[in-house]
Scaffold this motif. Structure first.
Motif, PDB file in Angstrom:
ATOM      1  N   ILE A 183       0.850  -1.191   0.000  1.00 46.37           N
ATOM      2  CA  ILE A 183       0.000   0.000   0.000  1.00 46.37           C
ATOM      3  C   ILE A 183       0.888   1.243   0.000  1.00 46.37           C
ATOM      4  O   ILE A 183       1.881   1.311   0.711  1.00 46.37           O
ATOM      5  N   GLY A 184       0.521   2.216  -0.795  1.00 46.90           N
ATOM      6  CA  GLY A 184       1.264   3.468  -0.850  1.00 46.90           C
ATOM      7  C   GLY A 184       2.414   3.470  -1.830  1.00 46.90           C
ATOM      8  O   GLY A 184       3.155   4.444  -1.915  1.00 46.90           O
ATOM      9  N   SER A 185       2.575   2.376  -2.582  1.00 52.87           N
ATOM     10  CA  SER A 185       3.680   2.311  -3.547  1.00 52.87           C
ATOM     11  C   SER A 185       3.507   3.370  -4.645  1.00 52.87           C
ATOM     12  O   SER A 185       2.407   3.569  -5.153  1.00 52.87           O
ATOM     13  N   SER A 186       4.603   4.020  -4.996  1.00 56.48           N
ATOM     14  CA  SER A 186       4.575   4.989  -6.093  1.00 56.48           C
ATOM     15  C   SER A 186       4.667   4.255  -7.421  1.00 56.48           C
ATOM     16  O   SER A 186       5.042   3.075  -7.472  1.00 56.48           O
ATOM     17  N   VAL A 187       4.344   4.954  -8.508  1.00 51.97           N
ATOM     18  CA  VAL A 187       4.466   4.356  -9.841  1.00 51.97           C
ATOM     19  C   VAL A 187       5.921   3.961 -10.096  1.00 51.97           C
ATOM     20  O   VAL A 187       6.205   2.894 -10.649  1.00 51.97           O
ATOM     21  N   THR A 188       6.841   4.828  -9.661  1.00 53.42           N
ATOM     22  CA  THR A 188       8.265   4.515  -9.806  1.00 53.42           C
ATOM     23  C   THR A 188       8.619   3.242  -9.060  1.00 53.42           C
ATOM     24  O   THR A 188       9.306   2.360  -9.587  1.00 53.42           O
ATOM     25  N   GLY A 189       8.148   3.147  -7.813  1.00 52.04           N
ATOM     26  CA  GLY A 189       8.431   1.964  -7.005  1.00 52.04           C
ATOM     27  C   GLY A 189       7.845   0.692  -7.597  1.00 52.04           C
ATOM     28  O   GLY A 189       8.479  -0.371  -7.591  1.00 52.04           O
ATOM     29  N   ILE A 190       6.617   0.796  -8.136  1.00 58.23           N
ATOM     30  CA  ILE A 190       5.966  -0.370  -8.755  1.00 58.23           C
ATOM     31  C   ILE A 190       6.752  -0.813  -9.982  1.00 58.23           C
ATOM     32  O   ILE A 190       7.019  -2.000 -10.178  1.00 58.23           O
ATOM     33  N   GLY A 191       7.138   0.161 -10.811  1.00 54.53           N
ATOM     34  CA  GLY A 191       7.903  -0.161 -12.010  1.00 54.53           C
ATOM     35  C   GLY A 191       9.212  -0.860 -11.677  1.00 54.53           C
ATOM     36  O   GLY A 191       9.605  -1.831 -12.339  1.00 54.53           O
ATOM     37  N   GLU A 192       9.895  -0.375 -10.635  1.00 55.95           N
ATOM     38  CA  GLU A 192      11.169  -0.982 -10.243  1.00 55.95           C
ATOM     39  C   GLU A 192      10.965  -2.410  -9.753  1.00 55.95           C
ATOM     40  O   GLU A 192      11.768  -3.307 -10.058  1.00 55.95           O
ATOM     41  N   ARG A 193       9.884  -2.645  -8.993  1.00 58.60           N
ATOM     42  CA  ARG A 193       9.593  -3.998  -8.519  1.00 58.60           C
ATOM     43  C   ARG A 193       9.323  -4.947  -9.690  1.00 58.60           C
ATOM     44  O   ARG A 193       9.788  -6.081  -9.721  1.00 58.60           O
ATOM     45  N   LEU A 194       8.563  -4.452 -10.655  1.00 61.48           N
ATOM     46  CA  LEU A 194       8.223  -5.281 -11.815  1.00 61.48           C
ATOM     47  C   LEU A 194       9.471  -5.604 -12.638  1.00 61.48           C
ATOM     48  O   LEU A 194       9.651  -6.738 -13.101  1.00 61.48           O
ATOM     49  N   GLU A 195      10.347  -4.605 -12.801  1.00 59.03           N
ATOM     50  CA  GLU A 195      11.568  -4.841 -13.565  1.00 59.03           C
ATOM     51  C   GLU A 195      12.487  -5.813 -12.818  1.00 59.03           C
ATOM     52  O   GLU A 195      13.075  -6.719 -13.422  1.00 59.03           O
ATOM     53  N   GLN A 196      12.616  -5.628 -11.506  1.00 56.01           N
ATOM     54  CA  GLN A 196      13.469  -6.508 -10.705  1.00 56.01           C
ATOM     55  C   GLN A 196      12.986  -7.951 -10.762  1.00 56.01           C
ATOM     56  O   GLN A 196      13.793  -8.887 -10.696  1.00 56.01           O
ATOM     57  N   ASN A 197      11.676  -8.139 -10.889  1.00 58.23           N
ATOM     58  CA  ASN A 197      11.110  -9.487 -10.942  1.00 58.23           C
ATOM     59  C   ASN A 197      11.043 -10.044 -12.367  1.00 58.23           C
ATOM     60  O   ASN A 197      10.517 -11.133 -12.582  1.00 58.23           O
ATOM     61  N   GLY A 198      11.552  -9.271 -13.326  1.00 59.20           N
ATOM     62  CA  GLY A 198      11.577  -9.748 -14.709  1.00 59.20           C
ATOM     63  C   GLY A 198      10.229  -9.755 -15.385  1.00 59.20           C
ATOM     64  O   GLY A 198      10.019 -10.477 -16.370  1.00 59.20           O
ATOM     65  N   ILE A 199       9.296  -8.934 -14.891  1.00 61.99           N
ATOM     66  CA  ILE A 199       7.952  -8.881 -15.467  1.00 61.99           C
ATOM     67  C   ILE A 199       7.876  -7.854 -16.597  1.00 61.99           C
ATOM     68  O   ILE A 199       7.092  -7.997 -17.527  1.00 61.99           O
ATOM     69  N   ILE A 200       8.654  -6.785 -16.510  1.00 63.34           N
ATOM     70  CA  ILE A 200       8.715  -5.784 -17.573  1.00 63.34           C
ATOM     71  C   ILE A 200      10.177  -5.541 -17.935  1.00 63.34           C
ATOM     72  O   ILE A 200      11.088  -5.902 -17.170  1.00 63.34           O
ATOM     73  N   LYS A 201      10.395  -4.894 -19.072  1.00 62.30           N
ATOM     74  CA  LYS A 201      11.764  -4.655 -19.537  1.00 62.30           C
ATOM     75  C   LYS A 201      12.377  -3.389 -18.970  1.00 62.30           C
ATOM     76  O   LYS A 201      13.583  -3.353 -18.702  1.00 62.30           O
ATOM     77  N   ASP A 202      11.562  -2.350 -18.807  1.00 58.94           N
ATOM     78  CA  ASP A 202      12.121  -1.043 -18.437  1.00 58.94           C
ATOM     79  C   ASP A 202      11.157  -0.300 -17.517  1.00 58.94           C
ATOM     80  O   ASP A 202      10.036   0.038 -17.918  1.00 58.94           O
ATOM     81  N   ALA A 203      11.601  -0.048 -16.272  1.00 59.70           N
ATOM     82  CA  ALA A 203      10.750   0.627 -15.284  1.00 59.70           C
ATOM     83  C   ALA A 203      10.407   2.057 -15.709  1.00 59.70           C
ATOM     84  O   ALA A 203       9.304   2.537 -15.447  1.00 59.70           O
TER      85      ALA A 203
END
Length: 374
Positions: free
Chosen positions: A70-90
């Motif tokens: 809860i409270g995650s920023s768009v930047t934080g979400i993007g970084e989590r997704l990239e770190q987990n290999g779900i997206i290519k570029d945060a």
């Protein structure tokens, strides 16, 4: 005019025309080259963005569990997704969300796959199931110092307070955080005069955690994510005022520590800026107490003699770093001080702040409201 002269003139005119044609050809060639270069660069950027929006691996059958607090920023979400290999570029994810004016992402545990494209992931995050209840929450109040925050973290997770504080000051740990948050944690926090590198950087807020006993790193990451999110709203203002993140948080911490519930933070901020502009020391008591590691209701003259770079009675300008964390109101006051000609302020017993222009006026108010025994 003789025939010879006419011939010379014609020859010169022909030469000029020839030169002009050559110049036009050169200009045309340069223009074409520039146009092609721009198209190639623009096309390359477009192709990269299009690629970044596509799945990491369209044939993947992997399902990964990704937690969005809860409270995650768009930047934080993007970084989590990239770190987990779900997206290519945060960053592409962030700009896509802003361009499409997407929002309302819901916290929770998501099953996501590298086979999903960015629009599909965004849709999933908007309609995901919110976690019903956090395992526990950690509340970090405004105006807290790092030692106090370490105590709060330790108590909430049944850890040893000394070990938590040691982790918060571990050089290698600090370096890993600096690598992860280069926009907010700069080399300024490594100044040898600084008492605690993370002082002032752990934003005051209530942090929910969805698993018992998170590590110090997990707790600090949540707090730094919040700090980054809050400061992102003030980037342009800080640049206009020529303040680094470190300087901004340092000034905000002074305002936070001097303010009371009744205080006008923007006036307090104006006093500090007015004094610095005149080359006057800030002479703020909380810095003296911070230097001594004390909490006292009143500062006595002996306290003012402490030999420390944090002692703003002895050292001009801002102290080496923040002396506590600060909330939005103090950050905003540090960026938008009221325009005043005050150089002094005094807190009365009931929390009222009296602002004065001269030392004589200040001493008169001091005699009225504070005992002469200091």
């Amino acid at each position: 005019m003789t025939e010879d002269k006419k011939h010379v003139i014609r020859q010169k005119m022909l030469e000029h025309q020839s030169e002009a044609r050559i110049v036009r050809r050169i200009v045309l060639i340069i223009t074409i080259i520039l146009a092609v270069t721009i198209v190639l660069i623009g096309g390359g950027g477009y192709l990269y963005i299009q690629s970044a929006l596509k799945p990491v691996d369209s044939n993947s059958k992997v399902q990964k569990n990704v937690e969005i607090p809860i409270g995650s920023s768009v930047t934080g979400i993007g970084e989590r997704l990239e770190q987990n290999g779900i997206i290519k570029d945060a960053k592409v994810f962030k700009y896509y969300v802003k361009l499409k004016n997407e929002g309302g992402f819901m916290a929770g545990d998501y099953q996501l796959s590298p086979s999903m494209d960015v629009p599909e992931i965004v849709s999933r995050l908007k309609t995901g199931k919110v976690l019903a209840k956090a395992s526990f929450k950690i509340a970090i109040p405004e105006g807290k110092q790092l030692k106090e925050i370490a105590a709060i973290m330790a108590k909430a997770t049944n850890q040893d307070e000394a070990q938590v504080l040691a982790k918060l000051n571990d050089k290698e740990f600090i370096k890993t955080l600096m690598a992860k948050y280069p926009d907010i944690l700069t080399n300024e926090i490594l100044n040898p005069s600084i008492m605690y590198p993370l002082e002032g950087y752990l934003y005051p807020a209530t942090y929910p955690f969805f698993k018992p006993n998170p590590s110090v790193e997990e707790m600090v990451t949540a707090m730094l994510d919040k700090t980054r999110e809050v400061l992102a709203d003030y980037t342009d203002e800080a640049k206009d005022k020529k303040l680094s993140v470190h300087q901004l948080l340092t000034m905000a911490s002074l305002v936070e520590e001097e303010a009371t519930e009744k205080a006008d933070r923007k006036k307090i901020s104006s006093v500090f800026y007015n004094r610095m502009e005149k080359g006057m020391p800030l002479q703020t008591d909380p810095t003296v107490l911070y230097a001594q590691g004390k909490h006292k209701d009143r500062v006595v003259y002996k306290d003012l003699e402490v030999n420390s770079p944090y002692n703003t009675y002895k050292n001009p300008g801002l102290p080496p770093g923040p002396i506590a964390n600060a909330g939005k109101s103090s950050i905003e006051a540090s960026l938008e001080p009221e325009q005043t000609d005050y150089y002094y302020f005094l807190a009365t017993a009931d929390g009222t702040i009296i602002f004065t222009k001269t030392l004589e006026e200040h001493n008169k108010e001091k005699a009225k409201h504070i005992s002469s025994k200091k």
